[in-house]
Design a protein around this motif. Sequence first.
Motif, PDB file in Angstrom:
ATOM      1  N   TYR A   1       0.844  -1.198   0.000  1.00  0.00           N
ATOM      2  CA  TYR A   1       0.000   0.000   0.000  1.00  0.00           C
ATOM      3  C   TYR A   1       0.879   1.248   0.000  1.00  0.00           C
ATOM      4  CZ  TYR A   1      -3.419  -3.200   2.211  1.00  0.00           C
ATOM      5  OH  TYR A   1      -4.256  -4.253   2.526  1.00  0.00           O
ATOM      6  N   CYS A   2       0.341   2.329  -0.557  1.00  0.00           N
ATOM      7  CA  CYS A   2       1.002   3.622  -0.395  1.00  0.00           C
ATOM      8  C   CYS A   2       0.147   4.499   0.510  1.00  0.00           C
ATOM      9  CB  CYS A   2       1.242   4.301  -1.728  1.00  0.00           C
ATOM     10  SG  CYS A   2      -0.247   4.906  -2.531  1.00  0.00           S
ATOM     11  N   ASN A   3       0.769   5.498   1.105  1.00  0.00           N
ATOM     12  CA  ASN A   3       0.063   6.477   1.910  1.00  0.00           C
ATOM     13  C   ASN A   3       1.053   7.577   2.274  1.00  0.00           C
ATOM     14  OD1 ASN A   3      -1.935   7.677   3.727  1.00  0.00           O
ATOM     15  ND2 ASN A   3      -2.859   5.645   3.789  1.00  0.00           N
ATOM     16  N   ALA A   4       0.567   8.605   2.927  1.00  0.00           N
ATOM     17  CA  ALA A   4       1.414   9.697   3.395  1.00  0.00           C
ATOM     18  C   ALA A   4       1.662   9.491   4.881  1.00  0.00           C
ATOM     19  CB  ALA A   4       0.741  11.033   3.139  1.00  0.00           C
ATOM     20  N   PRO A   5       2.897   9.203   5.280  1.00  0.00           N
ATOM     21  CA  PRO A   5       3.179   8.995   6.698  1.00  0.00           C
ATOM     22  C   PRO A   5       3.021  10.306   7.465  1.00  0.00           C
ATOM     23  CG  PRO A   5       4.930   8.091   5.316  1.00  0.00           C
ATOM     24  CD  PRO A   5       4.083   8.946   4.448  1.00  0.00           C
ATOM     25  N   GLY A   6       2.294  10.234   8.601  1.00  0.00           N
ATOM     26  CA  GLY A   6       2.148  11.396   9.451  1.00  0.00           C
ATOM     27  C   GLY A   6       3.094  11.290  10.634  1.00  0.00           C
TER      28      GLY A   6
END
Length: 119
Positions: free
Chosen positions: A95-100
């Motif tokens: 999966y991809c996402n924007a790490p917070g």
Amino acid sequence: QVQLVESGGGLVQPGGSLRVSCAVSGSIFSMYGMGWYRQAPGKARELVASITSGGGIRNYADSVKGRFTISRDNAKNTVYLQMNSLKPEDTALYYCNAPGIGTTPLWSWGQGTQVTVSS
């Protein structure tokens, strides 16, 4: 609402290569650092690679360092993960996402793309 669409997974033999892609909807993509996560059966999801918004800094988990390369194309709103020298233990849903904060993702998950490394 940001939508994430992963693609490019498949079945590959040990030692092989694969590139997965993630298309991100909306005009905010270039403002965010991005990451690739993976989840193997029975295991927690983990962040394996990240890249800053401009692409200048990349970080990798020890398990993939030297084998995987993360990149991005801000003009195409797309982030990539080039995977070389694949091992059976790389088998997972990616999966991809924007790490917070920490590795907590900012957005809802996409469907992921399955990578299976097997002979």
